[in-house]
Design an enzyme around this catalytic site. Structure first.
Site, short mmCIF file in Angstrom:
data_model
loop_
_atom_site.label_atom_id
_atom_site.label_comp_id
_atom_site.label_asym_id
_atom_site.label_seq_id
_atom_site.Cartn_x
_atom_site.Cartn_y
_atom_site.Cartn_z
N GLY A 1 -0.93 -5.57 -11.63
CA GLY A 1 -0.62 -4.28 -12.24
C GLY A 1 -0.98 -4.21 -13.70
NE ARG B 1 -6.35 0.84 -11.11
CZ ARG B 1 -5.49 1.78 -11.48
NH1 ARG B 1 -5.90 3.05 -11.57
NH2 ARG B 1 -4.24 1.48 -11.78
CB CYS C 1 -0.93 0.02 1.21
SG CYS C 1 -1.98 1.49 1.26
CE LYS D 1 -1.50 -6.79 -4.54
NZ LYS D 1 -1.16 -5.38 -4.78
#
Length: 354
Positions: A235, A259, A132, A173
């Site tokens: 990504g 997304r 993050c 991650k």
């Protein structure tokens, strides 16, 4: 209605399965590599997005695994039931991957033990967020700030492993690096593997890029070549074909879709088709409206915050006739019935266009 009833009644019109297919019987809970080989397209953890309703839609659309939004270890320690709502799966989820964040080993050990104890067989794995880039997280030494502290990161992995007591895998991650031009991911991934991580997910951007610019899939390939545990790529996975390309071109074991799943719960099944050399399915406007209806009903059935449906309206209804008008209507919605009325208007517009 229960979430299961919602998917059973409203999922078929949206091209979604009411019951996610079970894994093969010989794929054990701890055999993460086998699981990823069978179902390599995963729904990524997304803050403010990946609640139980979103995860249920993804699993019904073919996701091999779906992650919670990142959950604070301190929140589990101090916050009680409000934080646990982020963790617990809906009845429509066969299992769930829980992503934790923080910077204190003792809180990770406690949180991991608590999550395992509370979720039992519904817990697929625990993932540690070391990716993050948001300043309010990194200024506390959490998230991608851990890329500057590999020794602490390794201790967090060890603490989590102690907490789960070998009942589920512990994964991490990460990002390409903290700052542009300073790639640390391959070396950092090796350190996490040495600490006992069962898999490494890597996002191909530097943390200070946030979500701008292009993700470097070459970095994803370098991480995959650097470690022996499974690597999950992330990504710029904007669609099913991109997910299939990442899987085939980088050497990863699995791919996270973030997304690219906005308004597209079918992307996981479509990616599997593309990876098999088949043409991904088309999802016409009526199917997208039906998926919006189903998702709104799942939000209601899981007692989620209904304001999230405002974003859903923009995602599912994008590209439709008078989409801007529909988005404007959604902004003023307050109840499930209000949002469903927007879907009714969308269907009438499609009738008029035919």
């Amino acid at each position: 209605m229960t979430p299961s009833q919602v998917l059973a009644e409203w999922g078929p019109a949206a091209g979604l399965s009411g019951t996610p297919a079970p894994l093969p019987e010989n794929t054990g809970a701890l055999d993460l590599a086998s699981r990823l080989r069978v179902r390599p397209f995963l729904m990524a953890p997304m803050a403010g997005v990946s609640d139980a309703a979103y995860r249920s839609m993804a699993r019904a659309g073919g996701a091999g695994l779906a992650y919670t939004e990142m959950v604070s270890c301190a929140g589990l320690h101090y916050g009680g039931e409000k934080t646990w709502k982020l963790v617990e799966p809906a009845e429509t989820e066969p299992d769930v991957a829980v992503q934790l964040f923080g910077s204190k080993p003792e809180l990770f050990r406690e949180a991991a033990a608590s999550v395992v104890g509370r979720l039992g067989d519904r817990l697929a794995l625990i993932d540690i967020n070391m990716a993050c880039p948001v300043p309010k997280v990194t200024k506390k030494g959490e998230g991608s700030a851990l890329l500057d502290s590999p020794e602490l990161a390794a201790r967090l992995v060890g603490a989590c492993i102690e907490g789960v007591a070998s009942r589920v895998p512990v994964t991490v991650k990460i990002r390409r690096g903290r700052r542009m031009g300073e790639e640390v991911a391959p070396e950092f991934a090796r350190a996490m593997e040495a600490a006992g991580a069962s898999a490494v997910a890597v996002h191909g951007r530097f943390a200070n890029q946030l979500y701008h610019g292009e993700a470097d899939w070459g970095c994803v390939s370098r991480v995959a070549a650097a470690v022996g545990v499974p690597v999950i790529g992330s990504g710029d996975v904007s669609c099913a074909r991109a997910a299939a390309r990442m899987l085939s071109q980088t050497g990863v074991s699995a791919v996270m879709v973030a997304r690219g799943s906005y308004g597209n719960p079918w992307v996981f099944r479509d990616a599997a088709a593309a990876a098999a050399g088949k043409r991904p399915a088309e999802h016409p406007a009526r199917e997208r409206v039906a998926a919006f209806r189903c998702h709104v009903r799942l939000l209601d059935a899981t007692a989620a915050h209904l304001k999230r449906a405002r974003s859903l309206a923009g995602w599912y209804l994008r590209g439709m006739p008078e989409a801007a008008r529909l988005r404007g209507m959604a902004v003023s919605c307050l109840t499930p019935e209000d949002y469903l009325a927007v879907a009714d208007v969308a269907d009438r517009m499609l009738d008029d266009a035919e």
